[in-house]
Design a protein around this motif. Sequence first.
Motif, short mmCIF file in Angstrom:
data_model
loop_
_atom_site.label_atom_id
_atom_site.label_comp_id
_atom_site.label_asym_id
_atom_site.label_seq_id
_atom_site.Cartn_x
_atom_site.Cartn_y
_atom_site.Cartn_z
N ASP A 327 -39.91 -38.85 32.14
CA ASP A 327 -38.99 -37.74 32.35
C ASP A 327 -39.81 -36.48 32.60
OD1 ASP A 327 -37.18 -35.58 32.03
OD2 ASP A 327 -35.90 -36.75 30.71
N VAL A 328 -39.72 -35.93 33.80
CA VAL A 328 -40.48 -34.73 34.17
C VAL A 328 -39.55 -33.56 34.48
CG1 VAL A 328 -42.46 -36.03 35.04
CG2 VAL A 328 -40.57 -35.46 36.60
N GLY A 329 -38.28 -33.72 34.18
CA GLY A 329 -37.31 -32.67 34.47
C GLY A 329 -37.43 -31.49 33.52
N LYS A 330 -36.85 -30.38 33.93
CA LYS A 330 -36.82 -29.22 33.06
C LYS A 330 -36.03 -29.54 31.80
CE LYS A 330 -37.07 -25.93 36.90
NZ LYS A 330 -36.39 -24.79 37.59
N GLN A 331 -36.37 -28.85 30.71
CA GLN A 331 -35.77 -29.16 29.42
C GLN A 331 -34.24 -29.09 29.45
OE1 GLN A 331 -37.40 -26.86 26.21
NE2 GLN A 331 -36.29 -27.97 24.62
N ASP A 332 -33.70 -28.13 30.20
CA ASP A 332 -32.25 -27.97 30.23
C ASP A 332 -31.60 -28.62 31.44
OD1 ASP A 332 -33.38 -26.25 32.04
OD2 ASP A 332 -32.12 -24.51 31.53
N ALA A 333 -32.35 -29.44 32.19
CA ALA A 333 -31.79 -30.08 33.38
C ALA A 333 -30.78 -31.16 32.97
CB ALA A 333 -32.90 -30.70 34.21
N PRO A 334 -29.71 -31.34 33.74
CA PRO A 334 -28.76 -32.42 33.45
C PRO A 334 -29.46 -33.78 33.50
CG PRO A 334 -27.89 -30.92 35.11
CD PRO A 334 -29.33 -30.56 34.93
N ARG A 335 -29.08 -34.67 32.57
CA ARG A 335 -29.77 -35.94 32.45
C ARG A 335 -28.80 -37.10 32.35
NH1 ARG A 335 -33.58 -32.60 31.12
NH2 ARG A 335 -35.77 -33.23 31.09
N TYR A 336 -29.32 -38.26 32.77
CA TYR A 336 -28.64 -39.52 32.53
C TYR A 336 -29.61 -40.43 31.79
CZ TYR A 336 -26.54 -44.08 33.27
OH TYR A 336 -26.02 -45.33 33.07
N GLN A 337 -29.22 -40.94 30.62
CA GLN A 337 -30.09 -41.81 29.85
C GLN A 337 -29.92 -43.24 30.34
OE1 GLN A 337 -32.31 -40.49 27.87
NE2 GLN A 337 -31.45 -38.47 28.20
N PRO A 338 -30.97 -43.85 30.92
CA PRO A 338 -30.78 -45.09 31.67
C PRO A 338 -30.85 -46.39 30.88
CG PRO A 338 -33.01 -44.28 31.97
CD PRO A 338 -32.30 -43.27 31.13
N ARG A 339 -31.26 -46.38 29.62
CA ARG A 339 -31.49 -47.67 28.96
C ARG A 339 -30.23 -48.30 28.41
NH1 ARG A 339 -35.03 -47.89 23.75
NH2 ARG A 339 -33.16 -48.64 22.72
N GLY A 340 -29.22 -47.51 28.11
CA GLY A 340 -28.02 -48.05 27.49
C GLY A 340 -28.31 -48.51 26.07
N SER A 341 -27.66 -49.60 25.64
CA SER A 341 -27.80 -50.06 24.26
C SER A 341 -28.81 -51.18 24.11
CB SER A 341 -26.43 -50.54 23.76
OG SER A 341 -26.00 -51.67 24.51
N LEU A 342 -29.60 -51.47 25.14
CA LEU A 342 -30.53 -52.59 25.07
C LEU A 342 -31.74 -52.25 24.20
CD1 LEU A 342 -30.49 -53.80 28.77
CD2 LEU A 342 -29.13 -54.60 26.85
N PRO A 343 -32.33 -53.25 23.54
CA PRO A 343 -33.48 -53.01 22.66
C PRO A 343 -34.73 -52.67 23.46
CG PRO A 343 -32.96 -55.36 22.76
CD PRO A 343 -31.85 -54.65 23.48
N PRO A 344 -35.77 -52.10 22.80
CA PRO A 344 -36.96 -51.62 23.51
C PRO A 344 -37.69 -52.69 24.32
CG PRO A 344 -36.89 -50.69 21.30
CD PRO A 344 -35.79 -51.72 21.37
N ASN A 345 -37.63 -53.96 23.89
CA ASN A 345 -38.39 -54.97 24.63
C ASN A 345 -37.78 -55.27 26.01
OD1 ASN A 345 -36.18 -56.31 23.53
ND2 ASN A 345 -37.31 -58.20 23.13
N TRP A 346 -36.61 -54.73 26.27
CA TRP A 346 -36.01 -54.81 27.62
C TRP A 346 -36.59 -53.76 28.55
CZ3 TRP A 346 -31.63 -56.93 30.24
CH2 TRP A 346 -31.08 -58.05 29.61
N GLY A 347 -37.17 -52.70 27.99
CA GLY A 347 -37.56 -51.59 28.84
C GLY A 347 -36.35 -50.99 29.53
N LEU A 348 -36.51 -50.64 30.80
CA LEU A 348 -35.42 -50.04 31.59
C LEU A 348 -34.87 -51.05 32.59
CD1 LEU A 348 -37.08 -46.55 32.23
CD2 LEU A 348 -35.41 -47.16 30.47
#
Length: 373
Positions: A327-348
């Motif tokens: 994530d290289v966006g500005k701190q206040d930039a609108p965001r979409y969190q892409p991982r959903g509810s999957l566990p970390p071993n899924w990655g993205l």
Amino acid sequence: MTHPARALCAGVVVWVIAAGVGMSAASPAQPQSSPTVWLCRPHIKNNPCASDLTTTVIHPDGKKTTRRASPAADPPVDCFYVYPTVSAQPTVNANLNIDPELIAVAENQAARFSQVCRMYAPVYPQLTLSAIGGGATPQARAAAYAGVLAGWKEYLAKYNKGRGVVFIGHSQGSGMLIQLLKSEVDPNPKLQRQMVSAFLLGGNVTVPEGKNVGGDFQNIPACESAKETHCVLAYSMYGQQPPPDGLFGKTRVGADGTNLQVLCVNPASFSGDGPLEPYLRTKPFPGPIGAAAGAPPTAPTPWVAYPKLYSAQCQQANGFTWLQVTDVGKQDAPRYQPRGSLPPNWGLHLGDINLALGNLVDVARQQAAAYRK
């Protein structure tokens, strides 16, 4: 009832193992007896690969603009797309019904490539979510592959007419295409020449450590530029270094004792770090996949784009090779969190295509132009 994330996780384990070792010699793919049902094909009714591409672009400062695009009127090449595990049918292998999940995944992953190519996507008896949570057999995997193979052969016989082809797959779809390319294209010089490229995402394509050819394919190398053709582009995305039990990107030892690393080719920059161009659908995804992915972004158009929010770079550490998304966006930039509810071993994994969809379409466009020359 099995939680969607756990069912999907089990499915990835089963399919990654199957894709990594190829089809069992004891379970050869038998020809599919029924004619191919096409999810996407030029001139069919209700084609999800020819859907509306209008996009709301959400800029880092919050400003919104509208970007319009449409399928190419006379594209120079074709695309052959094999979709990932989405079927919620209760059987081991899905039937050939065009369920809402199939329409949704074609809209999400394949439709934007219609700007570059004529899109062909066969419906195949894939391993369903319920099957790969337990009960998938070599025979079931062979039946799934037989459906893809039948679609490919029908496409070649009836529709191809010597045109170049971009192969596109994700997850189970990539596993299917690895096998198809390995058996039908890699040993066939004529089809190698017709292959524009292959985008095999989230499927653990392997090469010997430090090399760009070998492993899964003996004659098809990794792409080294956006204008190179007859090559493979592959990766699996993580937002941080993969954990030891990561499902994607892990080095393994081949049957001949060769150390095989998972291929990573960055569509945002073939030489290092580059900006991603995410495109995401605003319509909720049906079924268990939608439950795992979470709510989509909202906008008055079918698509949303988030420029200058993420960058990507291939990385290698602790026995893993992966496409690192930062994530290289500005701190206040609108965001979409892409991982959903999957566990970390899924990655993205659920975002492997959409987080780089603009980049992938651009690479396909450049490769198609280079192939035509």
